[in-house]
Design a protein around this motif. Structure first.
Motif, short mmCIF file in Angstrom:
data_model
loop_
_atom_site.label_atom_id
_atom_site.label_comp_id
_atom_site.label_asym_id
_atom_site.label_seq_id
_atom_site.Cartn_x
_atom_site.Cartn_y
_atom_site.Cartn_z
N PRO A 4 50.69 28.93 36.87
CA PRO A 4 49.46 28.22 36.54
C PRO A 4 48.33 28.41 37.54
CG PRO A 4 51.07 26.69 37.40
CD PRO A 4 51.76 28.03 37.31
N PHE A 5 48.62 29.08 38.66
CA PHE A 5 47.56 29.29 39.65
C PHE A 5 47.75 30.61 40.36
CE2 PHE A 5 45.50 29.01 43.76
CZ PHE A 5 44.24 28.52 43.41
N ILE A 6 46.68 31.43 40.36
CA ILE A 6 46.64 32.71 41.08
C ILE A 6 45.27 32.81 41.73
CG2 ILE A 6 46.76 35.22 40.92
CD1 ILE A 6 48.14 34.85 38.18
N ALA A 7 45.22 33.07 43.03
CA ALA A 7 43.93 33.26 43.70
C ALA A 7 44.08 34.26 44.84
CB ALA A 7 43.41 31.92 44.24
N ALA A 8 43.08 35.11 44.97
CA ALA A 8 43.07 36.10 46.05
C ALA A 8 42.41 35.52 47.28
CB ALA A 8 42.33 37.35 45.60
N ASP A 9 42.96 35.81 48.45
CA ASP A 9 42.29 35.45 49.70
C ASP A 9 41.00 36.23 49.85
OD1 ASP A 9 44.09 33.51 50.47
OD2 ASP A 9 45.16 34.79 51.89
N THR A 10 41.01 37.49 49.40
CA THR A 10 39.83 38.35 49.46
C THR A 10 39.58 38.90 48.06
OG1 THR A 10 40.45 39.00 51.72
CG2 THR A 10 38.77 40.32 50.63
N PRO A 11 38.78 38.19 47.25
CA PRO A 11 38.54 38.64 45.88
C PRO A 11 37.98 40.06 45.83
CG PRO A 11 37.72 36.40 46.18
CD PRO A 11 38.10 36.92 47.54
N GLY A 12 38.46 40.81 44.85
CA GLY A 12 37.93 42.14 44.62
C GLY A 12 38.62 43.28 45.35
N ASN A 13 39.62 42.97 46.20
CA ASN A 13 40.25 44.07 46.95
C ASN A 13 41.53 44.59 46.29
OD1 ASN A 13 42.18 42.19 47.60
ND2 ASN A 13 42.08 42.51 49.81
N GLY A 14 41.90 44.06 45.12
CA GLY A 14 43.05 44.58 44.40
C GLY A 14 44.36 43.87 44.62
N ASP A 15 44.39 42.86 45.47
CA ASP A 15 45.66 42.17 45.73
C ASP A 15 46.22 41.51 44.47
OD1 ASP A 15 45.78 42.89 48.41
OD2 ASP A 15 44.78 41.07 49.10
N VAL A 16 45.37 40.87 43.67
CA VAL A 16 45.86 40.22 42.45
C VAL A 16 46.39 41.27 41.48
CG1 VAL A 16 45.20 38.87 40.41
CG2 VAL A 16 44.49 38.11 42.68
N SER A 17 45.70 42.39 41.36
CA SER A 17 46.18 43.47 40.48
C SER A 17 47.55 43.97 40.93
CB SER A 17 45.18 44.63 40.47
OG SER A 17 44.01 44.24 39.79
N ARG A 18 47.72 44.16 42.22
CA ARG A 18 49.03 44.60 42.73
C ARG A 18 50.10 43.54 42.45
NH1 ARG A 18 45.54 47.14 46.11
NH2 ARG A 18 45.25 45.41 47.56
N PHE A 19 49.74 42.27 42.60
CA PHE A 19 50.70 41.20 42.29
C PHE A 19 51.08 41.25 40.81
CE2 PHE A 19 51.16 36.87 40.54
CZ PHE A 19 52.40 36.57 41.09
N LEU A 20 50.11 41.37 39.93
CA LEU A 20 50.41 41.42 38.49
C LEU A 20 51.28 42.62 38.16
CD1 LEU A 20 46.94 40.41 36.98
CD2 LEU A 20 48.98 38.96 37.26
N ASP A 21 51.01 43.75 38.80
CA ASP A 21 51.82 44.95 38.56
C ASP A 21 53.25 44.78 39.04
OD1 ASP A 21 49.66 46.28 37.43
OD2 ASP A 21 49.12 47.31 39.29
N SER A 22 53.47 43.88 40.01
CA SER A 22 54.81 43.69 40.57
C SER A 22 55.66 42.70 39.78
CB SER A 22 54.71 43.21 42.02
OG SER A 22 54.35 41.84 42.08
#
Length: 107
Positions: free
Chosen positions: A38-56
């Motif tokens: 229910p909650f996902i947030a990047a410490d540094t928006p726009g650097n791809g961390d959330v995308s890498r998390f979703l891919d994992s």
């Protein structure tokens, strides 16, 4: 593959979630055989961390992401095979929108 889950019983406190992936604050629980995020947030928006998390995220379990209000996150989920649907949430007594990716069929 498995992802780390939030400690059982831990409250959802915005801004104080665990770093369950590098650079990504996540609240993730297992419920009824699925992983709810229910909650996902990047410490540094726009650097791809959330995308890498979703891919994992594992494919051997159903993943549900409820109440997505960020259009960028919604698009990222759709690109990864998540489908927008609804689910009845007893906690709030109403239907809520979720993005869901069903577990892959065994090979």
């Amino acid at each position: 593959m498995t992802i780390p889950l939030t400690k059982r019983g831990a409250p959802l406190t915005l801004g104080k979630e665990d770093l369950l992936a590098p650079g990504v604050r996540v609240y993730a629980i297992k419920h009824d055989g699925a992983i709810y995020i229910p909650f996902i947030a990047a410490d540094t928006p726009g650097n791809g961390d959330v995308s890498r998390f979703l891919d994992s995220l594992p494919t051997d379990v159903t993943i549900r992401v409820p109440c997505v209000i960020n259009r960028i996150l919604a698009a990222a989920l759709k690109r990864r095979g998540f489908v927008e649907t609804q689910e009845y949430a007893e906690e709030v007594g109403e239907w809520v929108e979720i993005y869901e990716r069903l577990k892959a069929a065994p090979r």
